[in-house]
Write an enzyme that holds these catalytic residues in place. Structure first.
Site, short mmCIF file in Angstrom:
data_model
loop_
_atom_site.label_atom_id
_atom_site.label_comp_id
_atom_site.label_asym_id
_atom_site.label_seq_id
_atom_site.Cartn_x
_atom_site.Cartn_y
_atom_site.Cartn_z
N ASN A 29 10.50 -0.11 1.92
CA ASN A 29 10.80 0.68 0.78
C ASN A 29 11.64 1.85 1.22
O ASN A 29 11.33 2.71 1.77
CB ASN A 29 9.33 1.07 0.17
N GLU A 67 4.49 7.20 -5.72
CA GLU A 67 5.53 8.19 -6.00
C GLU A 67 6.17 7.93 -7.47
O GLU A 67 6.29 9.02 -8.32
CB GLU A 67 6.77 8.25 -5.05
N LYS A 126 13.44 4.02 -0.64
CA LYS A 126 13.13 5.06 -1.43
C LYS A 126 14.57 5.58 -1.92
O LYS A 126 15.32 4.73 -2.00
CB LYS A 126 12.42 6.11 -0.83
N SER A 168 2.35 5.24 6.47
CA SER A 168 2.62 5.88 7.70
C SER A 168 2.65 4.67 8.87
O SER A 168 2.13 4.97 9.98
CB SER A 168 1.78 7.18 8.32
N HIS A 212 4.12 2.15 -7.37
CA HIS A 212 4.38 3.13 -6.35
C HIS A 212 3.69 4.47 -6.50
O HIS A 212 4.11 5.01 -7.85
CB HIS A 212 5.83 3.17 -5.77
N GLY A 257 3.90 9.05 3.99
CA GLY A 257 4.84 9.84 4.74
C GLY A 257 4.18 11.04 5.01
O GLY A 257 4.99 12.03 5.51
#
Ligand code: PEP
Length: 252
Positions: free
Chosen positions: A9, A97, A11, A213, A95, A173
């Protein structure tokens, strides 16, 4: 036997020139085989170019989001047909986010998941709890509700094109990965939840990715767990060497 998936991904990273560079690097180092399916999700504006660059290479291209409507007055949005017609047949939905910064609710995600099914797209559907949910011991309940509210209205056959990505929000992240045991525990729970709703055969066939991560140093151990079928990778997918190392970890 579930074939593993490693999906990157990207982003809101990588301009067009950077996208071209990274894809060319990936093509030069990744040795694809039938043990692992590889997917990358660049930004919307670079999807067409990614599809063109990968027409001769077995990496699929995914979108990071899409709208549930077919078309209409939805400024800034992108439809399933727009994606399908440029050769993008995979979409990441839900997701954390998108849920956190763009107010994507279970109700919106249910409509998006239905649209992905209707349009024959592979839906990489993300679920995962926040740190406070885990601390309060509510992580199983949260994940179960995310699945139930957005996916459980879909018929059994929809799951041929659904991959679930378990991404604990506290691990995305942050550099703080779930332990392989924590990942396995939740993946097993997800599979059991699927089995209760759709039966054991279906639950056994659905691929469940871990995200949060994942790095070259921890990928192998996480992927070795019996209910972990690969990973959804953020930061480490932006470096060809690291992404390739994670793909290699999924092969072993
Ligand atoms: C993600 O955003 O889906 C993700 C897993 O990010 P990271 O690997 O950077 O934690």
């Amino acid at each position: 036997m579930r074939t593993k998936i490693v999906a990157g991904n990207w982003k809101m990273h990588k301009t067009l020139p950077e996208t071209i560079t990274l894809i060319n690097e990936l093509k030069s180092i990744i040795k694809t085989d039938n043990k692992v399916e590889v997917i990358i999700a660049p930004s919307f504006v670079n999807l067409s170019k990614a599809v063109l660059l990968l027409h001769d290479f077995p990496i699929s291209v995914a979108a990071q989001n899409m709208h549930f409507a077919d078309y209409g007055a939805y400024t800034g949005e992108v439809s399933a047909d727009m994606l399908n017609t440029i050769g993008v047949n995979t979409v990441i939905l839900g997701h954390s986010e998108r849920r956190a910064y763009f107010n994507e609710t279970d109700d919106i995600l249910q409509q998006k998941a239905e649209k992905a099914y209707e349009k024959g797209m592979l839906n990489i559907f993300c679920v995962g709890e926040k740190l406070e949910d885990r601390t309060a011991g509510k992580h199983f309940e949260i994940v179960k509700n995310q699945l139930k509210n957005a996916l459980f209205n879909l018929p059994k056959q929809a799951y041929k094109k659904i991959v679930i990505a378990y991404e604990p929000v506290w691990a995305i992240g942050t550099g703080q990965t779930a332990t392989p045991e924590q990942a396995q525990e939740m993946h097993k729970f997800i599979r059991e939840t699927m089995a209760k709703k759709y039966g054991y055969d279906l639950a056994d066939s659905v691929r469940i990715l871990y995200g949060g991560s994942v790095k070259p140093t921890n990928a192998k151990e996480i992927f070795s767990k019996p209910d972990v079928d690969g990973g959804l990778i953020g930061g480490a997918s932006l470096k060809a060497k690291d992404f390739n190392a994670i793909i290699e970890a999924a092969k072993s």
